[in-house]
Design a protein around this motif. Sequence first.
Motif, short mmCIF file in Angstrom:
data_model
loop_
_atom_site.label_atom_id
_atom_site.label_comp_id
_atom_site.label_asym_id
_atom_site.label_seq_id
_atom_site.Cartn_x
_atom_site.Cartn_y
_atom_site.Cartn_z
N ALA A 121 -13.91 -4.79 8.37
CA ALA A 121 -14.71 -6.01 8.36
C ALA A 121 -13.87 -7.27 8.22
CB ALA A 121 -15.73 -5.95 7.23
N THR A 122 -12.53 -7.12 8.08
CA THR A 122 -11.68 -8.27 7.76
C THR A 122 -10.48 -8.32 8.70
OG1 THR A 122 -12.29 -7.90 5.44
CG2 THR A 122 -10.52 -9.49 5.89
N PRO A 123 -10.43 -9.26 9.65
CA PRO A 123 -9.31 -9.32 10.60
C PRO A 123 -7.95 -9.41 9.95
CG PRO A 123 -11.11 -10.74 11.33
CD PRO A 123 -11.47 -10.26 9.94
N GLU A 124 -7.85 -10.14 8.83
CA GLU A 124 -6.55 -10.27 8.16
C GLU A 124 -6.05 -8.92 7.65
OE1 GLU A 124 -8.65 -14.24 7.71
OE2 GLU A 124 -9.16 -12.10 7.59
N LEU A 125 -6.96 -8.09 7.15
CA LEU A 125 -6.56 -6.75 6.69
C LEU A 125 -6.23 -5.85 7.86
CD1 LEU A 125 -8.99 -6.03 3.71
CD2 LEU A 125 -6.68 -6.98 3.67
N GLN A 126 -6.91 -6.01 8.96
CA GLN A 126 -6.58 -5.24 10.17
C GLN A 126 -5.15 -5.56 10.62
OE1 GLN A 126 -9.62 -5.98 13.13
NE2 GLN A 126 -11.25 -5.61 11.64
N ASN A 127 -4.77 -6.83 10.52
CA ASN A 127 -3.42 -7.22 10.89
C ASN A 127 -2.40 -6.60 9.93
OD1 ASN A 127 -1.65 -8.98 12.56
ND2 ASN A 127 -1.24 -9.98 10.58
N TYR A 128 -2.76 -6.56 8.64
CA TYR A 128 -1.87 -5.92 7.66
C TYR A 128 -1.66 -4.46 8.01
CZ TYR A 128 -0.22 -3.67 3.46
OH TYR A 128 0.51 -2.90 2.59
N VAL A 129 -2.73 -3.74 8.32
CA VAL A 129 -2.63 -2.31 8.63
C VAL A 129 -1.77 -2.09 9.87
CG1 VAL A 129 -3.94 -0.29 9.39
CG2 VAL A 129 -4.79 -1.69 7.49
N VAL A 137 0.85 -1.18 0.00
CA VAL A 137 0.00 0.00 0.00
C VAL A 137 0.89 1.23 0.00
CG1 VAL A 137 -1.70 1.31 1.32
CG2 VAL A 137 -1.90 -1.16 1.15
N ILE A 138 0.55 2.22 -0.83
CA ILE A 138 1.38 3.42 -0.94
C ILE A 138 1.30 4.24 0.34
CG2 ILE A 138 1.83 5.51 -2.27
CD1 ILE A 138 2.33 2.75 -3.65
N SER A 139 0.09 4.45 0.85
CA SER A 139 -0.06 5.20 2.09
C SER A 139 -1.39 4.89 2.74
CB SER A 139 0.04 6.70 1.82
OG SER A 139 -0.22 7.41 3.03
N LEU A 140 -1.32 4.64 4.06
CA LEU A 140 -2.55 4.46 4.84
C LEU A 140 -2.70 5.57 5.87
CD1 LEU A 140 -2.57 0.61 5.50
CD2 LEU A 140 -4.08 1.91 4.04
N LEU A 141 -1.96 6.63 5.71
CA LEU A 141 -2.03 7.72 6.68
C LEU A 141 -3.35 8.47 6.55
CD1 LEU A 141 1.60 9.09 6.32
CD2 LEU A 141 0.73 7.41 7.94
N ARG A 142 -3.63 9.31 7.54
CA ARG A 142 -4.86 10.12 7.63
C ARG A 142 -6.03 9.27 8.14
NH1 ARG A 142 -2.25 15.01 7.36
NH2 ARG A 142 -1.02 15.13 5.46
N GLN A 194 -6.33 0.60 -7.69
CA GLN A 194 -6.94 1.88 -7.30
C GLN A 194 -8.32 1.60 -6.71
OE1 GLN A 194 -7.06 5.72 -9.87
NE2 GLN A 194 -9.03 4.74 -10.24
N ILE A 195 -8.47 1.92 -5.43
CA ILE A 195 -9.72 1.62 -4.75
C ILE A 195 -10.17 2.83 -3.95
CG2 ILE A 195 -8.44 0.56 -2.82
CD1 ILE A 195 -10.82 -1.33 -2.43
N ASP A 196 -11.45 3.12 -3.98
CA ASP A 196 -12.01 4.21 -3.19
C ASP A 196 -11.60 4.02 -1.73
OD1 ASP A 196 -14.32 6.40 -2.98
OD2 ASP A 196 -14.55 4.98 -1.32
N ARG A 197 -11.07 5.09 -1.13
CA ARG A 197 -10.47 4.94 0.20
C ARG A 197 -11.48 4.56 1.28
NH1 ARG A 197 -10.12 8.84 3.71
NH2 ARG A 197 -8.01 8.21 4.22
N VAL A 198 -12.71 5.06 1.20
CA VAL A 198 -13.72 4.70 2.19
C VAL A 198 -14.10 3.23 2.04
CG1 VAL A 198 -16.06 5.14 3.01
CG2 VAL A 198 -14.58 7.07 2.38
N THR A 199 -14.21 2.78 0.79
CA THR A 199 -14.48 1.36 0.54
C THR A 199 -13.36 0.50 1.08
OG1 THR A 199 -15.72 1.88 -1.47
CG2 THR A 199 -14.88 -0.37 -1.25
N PHE A 200 -12.12 0.93 0.88
CA PHE A 200 -10.97 0.17 1.38
C PHE A 200 -11.04 0.03 2.89
CE2 PHE A 200 -6.64 -0.02 3.08
CZ PHE A 200 -6.17 -1.16 2.46
N TRP A 201 -11.31 1.14 3.57
CA TRP A 201 -11.35 1.08 5.04
C TRP A 201 -12.54 0.27 5.53
CZ3 TRP A 201 -7.61 1.65 8.27
CH2 TRP A 201 -6.53 2.48 7.94
N ASN A 202 -13.62 0.26 4.80
CA ASN A 202 -14.75 -0.61 5.16
C ASN A 202 -14.32 -2.08 5.07
OD1 ASN A 202 -16.53 1.50 5.66
ND2 ASN A 202 -17.38 1.48 3.58
N TYR A 203 -13.56 -2.41 4.03
CA TYR A 203 -13.03 -3.77 3.92
C TYR A 203 -12.12 -4.10 5.11
CZ TYR A 203 -14.48 -4.29 -1.01
OH TYR A 203 -15.20 -4.41 -2.18
N VAL A 204 -11.25 -3.14 5.46
CA VAL A 204 -10.32 -3.37 6.57
C VAL A 204 -11.08 -3.62 7.87
CG1 VAL A 204 -8.57 -2.28 8.03
CG2 VAL A 204 -8.42 -2.06 5.54
#
Length: 221
Positions: free
Chosen positions: A110-118, A69-74, A98-108
């Motif tokens: 709702a998904t424990p594996e993505l939370q671990n990535y972040v 991921v290029i940036s997850l800041l903000r 390229q993914i809409d940032r609000v959609t991406f965070w909704n995925y995060v």
Amino acid sequence: MVLTDIEFLINFLEERHVPVITKKKHTYLTYHGLEERYTYILKKGVIKNSIILQDGREFNLSYITQPDVISLLRDEISKYTDQPFNVRVETEEATFYQIDRVTFWNYVNATPELQNYVKNYYRKKLSENIYRLQKMVMNGKNGGLCAFLYSLIDLFGKKRRDGILIDFVVTNEDIAGFCGISSRSSVNRMLNQLKKDGVIETTEHKFLIKDVSYLLDSIAN
């Protein structure tokens, strides 16, 4: 087989058919300070992150050479957010999810594996930035240059009989931006001294590291 965090992320995006865009060499994906509604994930290529200092100079932060991921800041709820970095393509082209940032965070959320990535993403970026600042502050310009050259080994190094080839063209201007050196001529002078000392050579505009121990000693001192 257990997937790494980034492998899980890439598979996750592929399964949801997230759009992929392509950028050419030396074009910018994002600009520091401008609003952006998307989150970008590097799929293939090499990019450079940088910021603009108050005096107008560009300060380089890192090369990214593998999917990330290029940036997850903000914050994670605003539709638009100011970009923290300039992101420039350094290879002939680079591709990005390229993914809409609000959609991406909704995925995060709702998904424990993505939370671990972040979580790991923030920890890794913080550690990398602290390490770079320590080397620049504690070792002076020469130590900072040696630390930068050493970091290129992991990113682009290829072992040869006569040394380690940095299989990527890095300009004096970019080195100045990474090491906080004021001018390309200063970088050139310091590189020439390393050549005289037998630490490096240049071949086809690429660095050949001849003496890794010298770089390590300069970083440690």
